[in-house]
Design an enzyme around this catalytic site. Structure first.
Site, mmCIF file in Angstrom:
data_model
loop_
_atom_site.group_PDB
_atom_site.id
_atom_site.type_symbol
_atom_site.label_atom_id
_atom_site.label_comp_id
_atom_site.label_asym_id
_atom_site.label_seq_id
_atom_site.Cartn_x
_atom_site.Cartn_y
_atom_site.Cartn_z
ATOM 1 N N ASN A 199 -2.355 -1.812 12.310
ATOM 2 C CA ASN A 199 -3.196 -2.755 13.057
ATOM 3 C C ASN A 199 -4.606 -2.779 12.472
ATOM 4 O O ASN A 199 -4.937 -2.011 11.551
ATOM 5 C CB ASN A 199 -3.219 -2.384 14.549
ATOM 6 C CG ASN A 199 -3.649 -0.952 14.784
ATOM 7 O OD1 ASN A 199 -4.602 -0.455 14.177
ATOM 8 N ND2 ASN A 199 -2.949 -0.257 15.682
ATOM 9 N N GLN A 221 3.088 1.375 3.297
ATOM 10 C CA GLN A 221 2.808 0.307 4.259
ATOM 11 C C GLN A 221 3.286 -1.022 3.709
ATOM 12 O O GLN A 221 3.189 -1.300 2.516
ATOM 13 C CB GLN A 221 1.312 0.248 4.558
ATOM 14 C CG GLN A 221 0.914 -0.797 5.593
ATOM 15 C CD GLN A 221 -0.574 -0.739 5.935
ATOM 16 O OE1 GLN A 221 -1.233 0.264 5.650
ATOM 17 N NE2 GLN A 221 -1.095 -1.786 6.525
ATOM 18 N N PHE A 273 4.113 0.917 8.878
ATOM 19 C CA PHE A 273 3.990 1.980 7.881
ATOM 20 C C PHE A 273 4.898 3.143 8.268
ATOM 21 O O PHE A 273 5.225 3.335 9.446
ATOM 22 C CB PHE A 273 2.529 2.437 7.697
ATOM 23 C CG PHE A 273 1.926 3.148 8.870
ATOM 24 C CD1 PHE A 273 1.997 4.534 8.998
ATOM 25 C CD2 PHE A 273 1.256 2.435 9.860
ATOM 26 C CE1 PHE A 273 1.427 5.186 10.076
ATOM 27 C CE2 PHE A 273 0.690 3.078 10.940
ATOM 28 C CZ PHE A 273 0.775 4.458 11.052
ATOM 29 N N ARG A 321 0.856 -1.197 0.000
ATOM 30 C CA ARG A 321 0.000 0.000 0.000
ATOM 31 C C ARG A 321 0.887 1.239 0.000
ATOM 32 O O ARG A 321 1.858 1.317 0.751
ATOM 33 C CB ARG A 321 -0.920 0.006 1.222
ATOM 34 C CG ARG A 321 -1.964 1.109 1.194
ATOM 35 C CD ARG A 321 -2.777 1.105 2.460
ATOM 36 N NE ARG A 321 -3.767 2.174 2.492
ATOM 37 C CZ ARG A 321 -4.364 2.638 3.575
ATOM 38 N NH1 ARG A 321 -4.054 2.102 4.752
ATOM 39 N NH2 ARG A 321 -5.241 3.603 3.508
ATOM 40 N N LEU A 365 -4.225 10.110 13.481
ATOM 41 C CA LEU A 365 -3.860 8.756 13.905
ATOM 42 C C LEU A 365 -3.271 8.714 15.314
ATOM 43 O O LEU A 365 -2.865 7.643 15.772
ATOM 44 C CB LEU A 365 -2.848 8.159 12.922
ATOM 45 C CG LEU A 365 -3.321 7.979 11.474
ATOM 46 C CD1 LEU A 365 -2.206 7.391 10.627
ATOM 47 C CD2 LEU A 365 -4.566 7.096 11.407
ATOM 48 N N HIS A 386 -2.018 4.215 16.906
ATOM 49 C CA HIS A 386 -0.903 3.400 16.416
ATOM 50 C C HIS A 386 0.336 3.651 17.270
ATOM 51 O O HIS A 386 0.582 4.777 17.701
ATOM 52 C CB HIS A 386 -0.591 3.725 14.948
ATOM 53 C CG HIS A 386 -1.716 3.430 14.020
ATOM 54 N ND1 HIS A 386 -1.893 2.196 13.435
ATOM 55 C CD2 HIS A 386 -2.735 4.215 13.574
ATOM 56 C CE1 HIS A 386 -2.962 2.234 12.664
ATOM 57 N NE2 HIS A 386 -3.493 3.453 12.723
ATOM 58 N N PHE A 434 1.267 10.765 2.251
ATOM 59 C CA PHE A 434 0.629 10.253 3.469
ATOM 60 C C PHE A 434 1.514 9.180 4.115
ATOM 61 O O PHE A 434 2.106 9.400 5.180
ATOM 62 C CB PHE A 434 -0.752 9.713 3.161
ATOM 63 C CG PHE A 434 -1.438 9.075 4.342
ATOM 64 C CD1 PHE A 434 -1.350 9.620 5.619
ATOM 65 C CD2 PHE A 434 -2.180 7.905 4.184
ATOM 66 C CE1 PHE A 434 -1.968 9.023 6.712
ATOM 67 C CE2 PHE A 434 -2.808 7.307 5.270
ATOM 68 C CZ PHE A 434 -2.691 7.871 6.524
#
Length: 341
Positions: free
Chosen positions: A110, A71, A121, A63, A130, A134, A68
């Site tokens: 997760n 991952q 990531f 990903r 976030l 995380h 941004f």
């Protein structure tokens, strides 16, 4: 406390892209950092539950979202739905107090609270939405430009890179340690002890010999007085040497001692700092990429030469090619020879 460092060697479409070095926050989140470190080295072998190697080597970046994050870490399925920790099952969030307030942070991906596995990531900017969701367990120490290049690769509608981004190698870095200096034995103590023991022995022997007759003492004194001149001449040069050594020691200036100390410091090995380590790794990575590009160009040239010699296809320009028929060329040479006659 020196924090451990690990690295990923990335390839994009089977072409080396470079090395990214991570610094792990073992002092803040030791359990999460140890999980990532062990998966980088692959030292634990195969998983007991899935029989898959617990190693990031060979896994992909599944990903990528520009501006941004990128991952990866799913070495079981490769699509973001798998992954496995070294503890055999998902483990709890260790510490959620660290905010995602900058680029280059290494975080755990997760599926909700307390579901950490092996997926990670890397942030490309601050992600305040976030925070508290995380665990931040490291940062990118060098190679962040490679992370940006990976994030700029075109993706499909599900944010999957159209070109395969693979971790070709992953491991842990070790700092160079200077060997300990050998300590010289203390000479002053041993000589002082031996001299004191000698003095005691002499006193003891003199006391035991006090009962001897005076005639023996007088004879010894006479022998001591009537030493030959040759013996005196032998002892004189050693005394002169000792005097010259004492004079040379007195004549030494403090500047000479400083120069000697400076030479000793220059000769002694120095421990490599973290900045020097980053610079050296970056320099080695640039050299490796340059060598890979040179090899790729040489391979392309060899392919072009082999294609022209075997099939009669001549490459001309960039992407254009001209067909050269060997039969027609042979006939043209034959006609030229006939016209001569």
């Amino acid at each position: 406390m020196i924090r451990p460092r690990t690295f990923f060697d990335f390839t994009v479409a089977d072409v080396p892209a470079g090395r990214v070095v991570f610094e792990l926050f073992t002092d803040l989140v030791p359990k999460t950092s140890e999980n990532f470190r062990a998966l980088c080295t692959g030292e634990l072998g195969r998983s007991k539950t899935s029989d898959i190697p617990l190693h990031y080597k060979g896994s992909t970046v599944h990903r990528s979202v520009a501006n941004f994050m990128i991952q990866g870490g799913d070495f079981t399925k490769g699509n973001g739905k798998g992954g496995e920790s070294i503890y055999g099952e998902p483990f709890d969030d260790e510490d959620l107090s660290r905010a995602l307030d900058s680029e280059g942070l290494l975080c755990m991906a997760n599926k909700g609270p307390n579901t950490n596995g092996s997926q990670w990531f890397i942030t490309l900017k601050e992600c305040p939405h976030l925070n508290g969701k995380h665990v931040v367990f490291g940062r990118v120490a060098s190679g962040f430009d490679i992370v940006k290049r990976i994030s700029e690769i075109p993706t499909d509608e599900k944010s999957r890179p159209l070109q395969p981004v693979v971790i070709s190698h992953s491991a842990e870095l070790e700092l160079r340690r200077v060997p300990p200096k050998l300590q010289a034995p203390a000479r002053g103590r041993s000589t002082s002890v031996s001299s004191s023991e000698r003095k005691k022995k002499r006193r003891h022997s003199s006391d035991s010999r006090g009962s001897e007759s005076e005639s023996e003492d007088e004879s010894r004194k006479r022998k001591h007085k009537h030493r030959s001149k040759k013996d005196k001449e032998k002892h004189r040069p050693s005394k002169d040497k000792d005097r010259s050594k004492k004079k040379s020691r007195r004549s030494r200036s403090p500047s000479d001692d400083r120069d000697r100390d400076r030479d000793r410091r220059a000769a002694s090995p120095r421990e490599e700092t973290l900045d020097e380590l980053d610079a050296r790794l970056e320099r080695e990575e640039k050299e490796r990429l340059a060598a890979a590009k040179r090899k790729e160009l040489e391979d392309l040239k060899m392919k072009a030469v082999q294609t022209e010699s075997s099939t009669g296809v001549r490459f001309k320009g960039r992407g254009r090619m001209k067909f050269k028929d060997p039969e027609l060329e042979r006939r043209g040479r034959f006609d030229d020879e006939r016209s001569r006659y």
